[in-house]
Design an enzyme around this catalytic site. Structure first.
Site, PDB file in Angstrom:
ATOM      1  N   HIS A 269     -28.111  11.671  12.077  1.00 54.13           N
ATOM      2  CA  HIS A 269     -27.895  11.404  10.638  1.00 54.13           C
ATOM      3  C   HIS A 269     -28.846  10.284  10.240  1.00 54.13           C
ATOM      4  O   HIS A 269     -30.065  10.474  10.216  1.00 54.13           O
ATOM      5  CB  HIS A 269     -26.413  11.095  10.433  1.00 54.13           C
ATOM      6  CG  HIS A 269     -25.945  11.071   9.014  1.00 54.13           C
ATOM      7  ND1 HIS A 269     -26.708  11.491   7.967  1.00 54.13           N
ATOM      8  CD2 HIS A 269     -24.757  10.659   8.481  1.00 54.13           C
ATOM      9  CE1 HIS A 269     -26.018  11.335   6.840  1.00 54.13           C
ATOM     10  NE2 HIS A 269     -24.834  10.833   7.125  1.00 54.13           N
ATOM     11  N   HIS A 308     -32.366  20.963   8.813  1.00 50.33           N
ATOM     12  CA  HIS A 308     -31.300  20.402   7.984  1.00 50.33           C
ATOM     13  C   HIS A 308     -30.177  21.415   7.890  1.00 50.33           C
ATOM     14  O   HIS A 308     -30.425  22.604   7.839  1.00 50.33           O
ATOM     15  CB  HIS A 308     -31.826  20.073   6.571  1.00 50.33           C
ATOM     16  CG  HIS A 308     -30.983  19.072   5.873  1.00 50.33           C
ATOM     17  ND1 HIS A 308     -29.862  19.435   5.172  1.00 50.33           N
ATOM     18  CD2 HIS A 308     -31.073  17.727   5.794  1.00 50.33           C
ATOM     19  CE1 HIS A 308     -29.301  18.339   4.687  1.00 50.33           C
ATOM     20  NE2 HIS A 308     -30.008  17.298   5.045  1.00 50.33           N
ATOM     21  N   ASP A 364     -36.269  12.304   6.633  1.00 50.70           N
ATOM     22  CA  ASP A 364     -36.543  11.303   7.658  1.00 50.70           C
ATOM     23  C   ASP A 364     -37.883  11.473   8.346  1.00 50.70           C
ATOM     24  O   ASP A 364     -38.292  10.602   9.114  1.00 50.70           O
ATOM     25  CB  ASP A 364     -35.428  11.332   8.715  1.00 50.70           C
ATOM     26  CG  ASP A 364     -34.141  10.776   8.153  1.00 50.70           C
ATOM     27  OD1 ASP A 364     -34.229   9.796   7.403  1.00 50.70           O
ATOM     28  OD2 ASP A 364     -33.073  11.338   8.435  1.00 50.70           O
TER      29      ASP A 364
END
Ligand code: CMC
Length: 443
Positions: A269, A308, A364
């Site tokens: 996460h 994702h 990210d």
């Protein structure tokens, strides 16, 4: 005429059941309980580990279309917010549901800034952490500790109390985050400067040295603000689910935000951007990318920053972050790891494994490179995520608290353990070798 229902035939009994299909194309899982083989039967349940196809709430905060790569807060496209807005305005939007007018924005800004200071005992609390404590661990602990400073936060059904805790949390998070960083560097903690913007003040608390007044670089200040906008909310992700789930016990918001922050700490996460930098550093050079890709395709590794749960095409946030990286590099100099990222992305977008698994860069993939270029150590990356996500957590929490359909979160399970067994005295239990086998998969 077509009916908005689902007809299910239970082949065990031959009985038919008609289940309404509700808004959003969902059926109520509890309706499955009507499907029974007899009066003693518990009824059917749905089994959905990791909630891959279960809606846990009805929410007005964030809309995502993972197929089309769409993200909107309260109906506003993320691209427009990132281009024209600032984080505090977006936090207002996320929390209150509307963009503020000039007057409301000024009041909101004032209210948040009033709460940037923290109790001196919290400072002493933070100083108690070991010199090498991970700043995210410090943040989790300190947010949890705040619950003891604000016992009024227990009044979760009181609108004014919820508003106050929201302002406090949004106001104080940058202070706690910056102090966690200063602690790891052995530097004195810097008090807030409310003349600066929300992100400018954060940069000041992080990087101010002996100068009387810290002047944030406007490009870096704006870049951080945009990154905060991109991270403000993301509907029912792991940490938001933690916020709602823990909050559903009616605990105070500080305890629930501490739990959400803990959820964000994990490498799958909020810790993913740290994992991306470690991965890029390990790959080391563009020429070693094919070898790395081979190990990912062999199932030995994951390509961090790719994939994702919801986005099955490009994450819209990743596009913005990628562009932002070059603006930041104008000030900080180029982070050489970007070349490895670009090569990984190029291969990832063409390679059959990634295409067939629908794996694309997520937010990210590039944020870590920017943070590193700005001088943040990797341990600060999830902390930088937690600051803006606080507005999303508080919005989702307030929605949950006010939702008459919500109750304490309590999933069902499918019991697969032993049937009833009789306790035996210790001396009569089987030999250790057999027992070792029996317990080996327990931890
Ligand atoms: N690299 C290689 N293979 C992958 C990756 C990856 N990054 N992600 C998923 N896969 C494969 C996975 O092995 C599986 O393959 P198969 O069906 O052949 O067994 C398939 O794709 C489906 O993956 P999954 O793990 O079932 O998908 P998920 O929805 O449970 O996981 C995820 C989503 C984000 C946890 C996962 O893609 C992942 O671990 N990515 C790397 C970590 C990362 O970048 N996390 C940041 C997420 S974005 C920020 C946020 O919202 O917190």
């Amino acid at each position: 005429m077509a009916k908005n229902t689902l007809t299910v035939t239970d082949n065990r009994t031959g009985k038919q059941y008609e289940i309404p299909i509700e808004e959003g194309g969902a059926i109520r899982a509890v309706r499955l309980r009507d499907i029974k083989t007899g009066p003693d039967d518990f009824g059917l349940m749905s089994y959905d580990p990791a909630f891959t196809n279960t809606a846990s709430c009805r929410s007005k905060v964030t809309y995502i279309d993972g197929e089309k790569g769409i993200l909107r807060y309260r109906g506003y496209p993320i691209e427009e917010l990132a281009e024209h807005s600032n984080y505090l305005e977006v936090a207002y939007l996320v929390v209150k549901g509307e963009l503020p007018n000039e007057q409301h924005f000024r009041a909101w800004e004032e209210n948040i800034k009033t709460h940037t200071m923290v109790h001196e005992n919290l400072k002493a609390f933070m100083q108690g952490f070991r010199y090498d404590a991970h700043p995210m661990g410090m943040l989790v602990g300190t947010i949890g500790a705040m619950s003891t400073f604000y016992p009024d936060a227990k009044e979760i059904m009181n609108l004014e109390s919820r508003r106050l805790q929201t302002r406090r949390l949004i106001g104080k998070l940058p202070t706690l985050a910056a102090w966690a960083y200063r602690h790891t560097r052995g530097l004195p903690y810097v008090y807030p400067d409310n003349e600066l913007s929300y992100t400018g003040n954060f940069l000041s608390m992080l990087f101010k040295m002996t100068e009387l007044r810290y002047k944030p670089n406007p490009t870096l200040e704006r870049a951080l603000d945009i990154l905060f906008i991109l991270h403000a909310d993301h509907e029912q992700n792991c940490s938001t689910n933690a916020m709602r789930s823990v909050g559903s016990s009616q605990v105070d918001a500080y305890s629930a935000v501490a739990a959400a922050t803990a959820a964000l700490y994990g490498p799958l996460h909020g810790g993913a951007n740290e994992a991306v930098i470690r991965m890029l550093a390990e790959i080391g050079s563009v020429k070693r990318v094919p070898e790395f890709i081979k190990s990912v395709k062999a199932g030995e590794r994951k390509m961090m920053g790719f994939g994702h749960r919801v986005y099955k095409s490009y994450d819209p946030r990743a596009k913005i972050v990628k562009r932002l990286a070059y603006e930041v590099f104008e000030v900080t100099g180029r982070n050489p790891l970007i070349d490895i990222s670009l090569e990984l992305e190029k291969i990832g977008l063409e390679d059959d494994y990634f295409v067939s698994h629908r794996l694309y860069p997520n937010v990210d993939f590039y944020t870590g490179i920017i943070y590193q270029a700005m001088g943040f150590p990797m341990t600060m990356f999830p902390v930088l995520f937690a600051i803006p996500r606080t507005s999303g957590w508080m919005a989702q929490w307030a929605e949950m608290v006010r939702d008459p359909e919500q109750k304490i979160a309590r999933p069902r399970q499918i019991y697969i353990g032993e049937n009833i067994r009789q306790w035996t005295p210790i001396e009569k239990r089987p030999a250790p070798t057999m027992r070792e086998d029996a317990v080996s998969d327990q931890i």
